[in-house]
Design a protein around this motif. Sequence first.
Motif, PDB file in Angstrom:
ATOM      1  N   ILE A 114      44.989  87.467  12.851  1.00 12.65           N
ATOM      2  CA  ILE A 114      43.816  87.496  13.712  1.00 12.65           C
ATOM      3  C   ILE A 114      42.639  86.888  12.954  1.00 12.65           C
ATOM      4  N   ILE A 115      41.985  85.909  13.560  1.00 11.16           N
ATOM      5  CA  ILE A 115      40.804  85.310  12.946  1.00 11.16           C
ATOM      6  C   ILE A 115      39.657  86.307  13.091  1.00 11.16           C
ATOM      7  N   ARG A 116      39.174  86.818  11.969  1.00  9.84           N
ATOM      8  CA  ARG A 116      38.099  87.818  11.990  1.00  9.84           C
ATOM      9  C   ARG A 116      36.716  87.181  11.882  1.00  9.84           C
ATOM     10  N   SER A 117      36.623  86.067  11.150  1.00  8.81           N
ATOM     11  CA  SER A 117      35.330  85.382  11.070  1.00  8.81           C
ATOM     12  C   SER A 117      35.530  83.947  10.603  1.00  8.81           C
ATOM     13  N   VAL A 118      34.571  83.117  10.989  1.00 10.92           N
ATOM     14  CA  VAL A 118      34.517  81.730  10.545  1.00 10.92           C
ATOM     15  C   VAL A 118      33.100  81.516  10.030  1.00 10.92           C
ATOM     16  N   ALA A 119      32.996  81.214   8.744  1.00 13.74           N
ATOM     17  CA  ALA A 119      31.687  81.001   8.127  1.00 13.74           C
ATOM     18  C   ALA A 119      31.737  79.718   7.311  1.00 13.74           C
ATOM     19  N   GLY A 120      31.122  78.680   7.828  1.00  9.61           N
ATOM     20  CA  GLY A 120      31.160  77.391   7.134  1.00  9.61           C
ATOM     21  C   GLY A 120      32.589  76.891   7.047  1.00  9.61           C
ATOM     22  N   ASP A 121      33.062  76.663   5.812  1.00  7.32           N
ATOM     23  CA  ASP A 121      34.426  76.182   5.602  1.00  7.32           C
ATOM     24  C   ASP A 121      35.412  77.298   5.318  1.00  7.32           C
ATOM     25  N   SER A 122      34.958  78.562   5.409  1.00  8.62           N
ATOM     26  CA  SER A 122      35.815  79.707   5.110  1.00  8.62           C
ATOM     27  C   SER A 122      36.223  80.430   6.395  1.00  8.62           C
ATOM     28  N   VAL A 123      37.522  80.741   6.495  1.00  9.35           N
ATOM     29  CA  VAL A 123      38.058  81.472   7.640  1.00  9.35           C
ATOM     30  C   VAL A 123      38.700  82.754   7.118  1.00  9.35           C
ATOM     31  N   THR A 124      38.316  83.905   7.693  1.00  8.85           N
ATOM     32  CA  THR A 124      38.898  85.186   7.321  1.00  8.85           C
ATOM     33  C   THR A 124      40.002  85.514   8.313  1.00  8.85           C
ATOM     34  N   VAL A 125      41.218  85.725   7.768  1.00  6.55           N
ATOM     35  CA  VAL A 125      42.376  86.008   8.608  1.00  6.55           C
ATOM     36  C   VAL A 125      42.918  87.390   8.250  1.00  6.55           C
ATOM     37  N   ASP A 126      43.131  88.204   9.282  1.00  6.61           N
ATOM     38  CA  ASP A 126      43.628  89.578   9.119  1.00  6.61           C
ATOM     39  C   ASP A 126      45.093  89.624   9.547  1.00  6.61           C
ATOM     40  N   PHE A 127      45.967  89.963   8.597  1.00  2.92           N
ATOM     41  CA  PHE A 127      47.405  90.054   8.881  1.00  2.92           C
ATOM     42  C   PHE A 127      47.862  91.495   9.124  1.00  2.92           C
ATOM     43  N   ASN A 128      46.924  92.439   9.225  1.00  2.00           N
ATOM     44  CA  ASN A 128      47.288  93.803   9.595  1.00  2.00           C
ATOM     45  C   ASN A 128      47.731  93.826  11.051  1.00  2.00           C
ATOM     46  N   HIS A 129      48.538  94.823  11.423  1.00  2.00           N
ATOM     47  CA  HIS A 129      48.905  94.995  12.828  1.00  2.00           C
ATOM     48  C   HIS A 129      47.612  95.173  13.617  1.00  2.00           C
ATOM     49  N   PRO A 130      47.502  94.569  14.806  1.00  2.00           N
ATOM     50  CA  PRO A 130      46.262  94.700  15.578  1.00  2.00           C
ATOM     51  C   PRO A 130      45.874  96.151  15.890  1.00  2.00           C
ATOM     52  N   LEU A 131      46.841  97.064  15.894  1.00  2.00           N
ATOM     53  CA  LEU A 131      46.539  98.466  16.184  1.00  2.00           C
ATOM     54  C   LEU A 131      46.462  99.329  14.920  1.00  2.00           C
ATOM     55  N   ALA A 132      46.483  98.698  13.750  1.00  2.00           N
ATOM     56  CA  ALA A 132      46.347  99.458  12.504  1.00  2.00           C
ATOM     57  C   ALA A 132      45.017 100.199  12.529  1.00  2.00           C
ATOM     58  N   GLY A 133      45.052 101.457  12.092  1.00  3.18           N
ATOM     59  CA  GLY A 133      43.852 102.261  12.043  1.00  3.18           C
ATOM     60  C   GLY A 133      43.518 102.964  13.352  1.00  3.18           C
ATOM     61  N   GLN A 134      44.328 102.752  14.374  1.00  2.00           N
ATOM     62  CA  GLN A 134      44.062 103.334  15.692  1.00  2.00           C
ATOM     63  C   GLN A 134      44.967 104.528  15.966  1.00  2.00           C
ATOM     64  N   THR A 135      44.423 105.568  16.571  1.00  2.00           N
ATOM     65  CA  THR A 135      45.229 106.638  17.145  1.00  2.00           C
ATOM     66  C   THR A 135      45.718 106.111  18.481  1.00  2.00           C
ATOM     67  N   VAL A 136      47.018 106.260  18.762  1.00  7.49           N
ATOM     68  CA  VAL A 136      47.577 105.723  20.000  1.00  7.49           C
ATOM     69  C   VAL A 136      48.281 106.817  20.798  1.00  7.49           C
ATOM     70  N   ILE A 137      48.319 106.612  22.097  1.00  8.91           N
ATOM     71  CA  ILE A 137      48.979 107.544  23.009  1.00  8.91           C
ATOM     72  C   ILE A 137      50.138 106.799  23.662  1.00  8.91           C
ATOM     73  N   PHE A 138      51.337 107.340  23.490  1.00  7.54           N
ATOM     74  CA  PHE A 138      52.530 106.766  24.101  1.00  7.54           C
ATOM     75  C   PHE A 138      52.938 107.627  25.289  1.00  7.54           C
ATOM     76  N   ASP A 139      53.145 106.985  26.422  1.00  7.40           N
ATOM     77  CA  ASP A 139      53.780 107.629  27.566  1.00  7.40           C
ATOM     78  C   ASP A 139      55.149 106.976  27.671  1.00  7.40           C
ATOM     79  N   VAL A 140      56.209 107.769  27.529  1.00  7.07           N
ATOM     80  CA  VAL A 140      57.554 107.212  27.573  1.00  7.07           C
ATOM     81  C   VAL A 140      58.333 107.779  28.755  1.00  7.07           C
ATOM     82  N   GLU A 141      59.225 106.957  29.279  1.00  8.09           N
ATOM     83  CA  GLU A 141      60.187 107.375  30.289  1.00  8.09           C
ATOM     84  C   GLU A 141      61.556 106.924  29.811  1.00  8.09           C
ATOM     85  N   ILE A 142      62.432 107.870  29.546  1.00 11.45           N
ATOM     86  CA  ILE A 142      63.755 107.554  29.019  1.00 11.45           C
ATOM     87  C   ILE A 142      64.646 107.121  30.185  1.00 11.45           C
TER      88      ILE A 142
END
Length: 151
Positions: A114-142
């Motif tokens: 995920i491109i987090r920022s673009v500043a001049g000639d520098s690009v910050t790229v985040d390779f963490n899972h997009p949901l890292a750090g998030q509490t998530v709720i799963f609704d499952v149906e088997i």
Amino acid sequence: MTDSMVIDASSEVILHFDLKLEDGSAADSTRVNNKPAKLVMGDGSLTANFEDCLLGLKAGDKKSFTLSANDAFGEPNPNNIHYMEKSRFGADLEVEEGMILAFSQPDGSEIPGIIRSVAGDSVTVDFNHPLAGQTVIFDVEIIDVKPTNLQ
């Protein structure tokens, strides 16, 4: 389909899931394309805590459970943030914050970043899972439960 087959540590499971964030926003769902997910318990593709929530369920069961970041996609790892020269992206690509791009690995596989920022000639790229750090709720149906040969 065997109605009495319950999910255990060596089951193959077909299920629908809806994944939401704590604010109620949708993050993912198998129902969008009506394509249920198939998973094999114990194969390492899911966290142990997620698998524990499925144990004992059987076809037809529905359950909702909440997983903290550590139990779901983990906490963001600062080592997965990389700074790259903008020239590495090619002149024809307009790199913008929020874009998700595929990056080739040495073994030929691809990993999303995920491109987090673009500043001049520098690009910050985040390779963490997009949901890292998030509490998530799963609704499952088997939908179905079958034995596997994993031991």
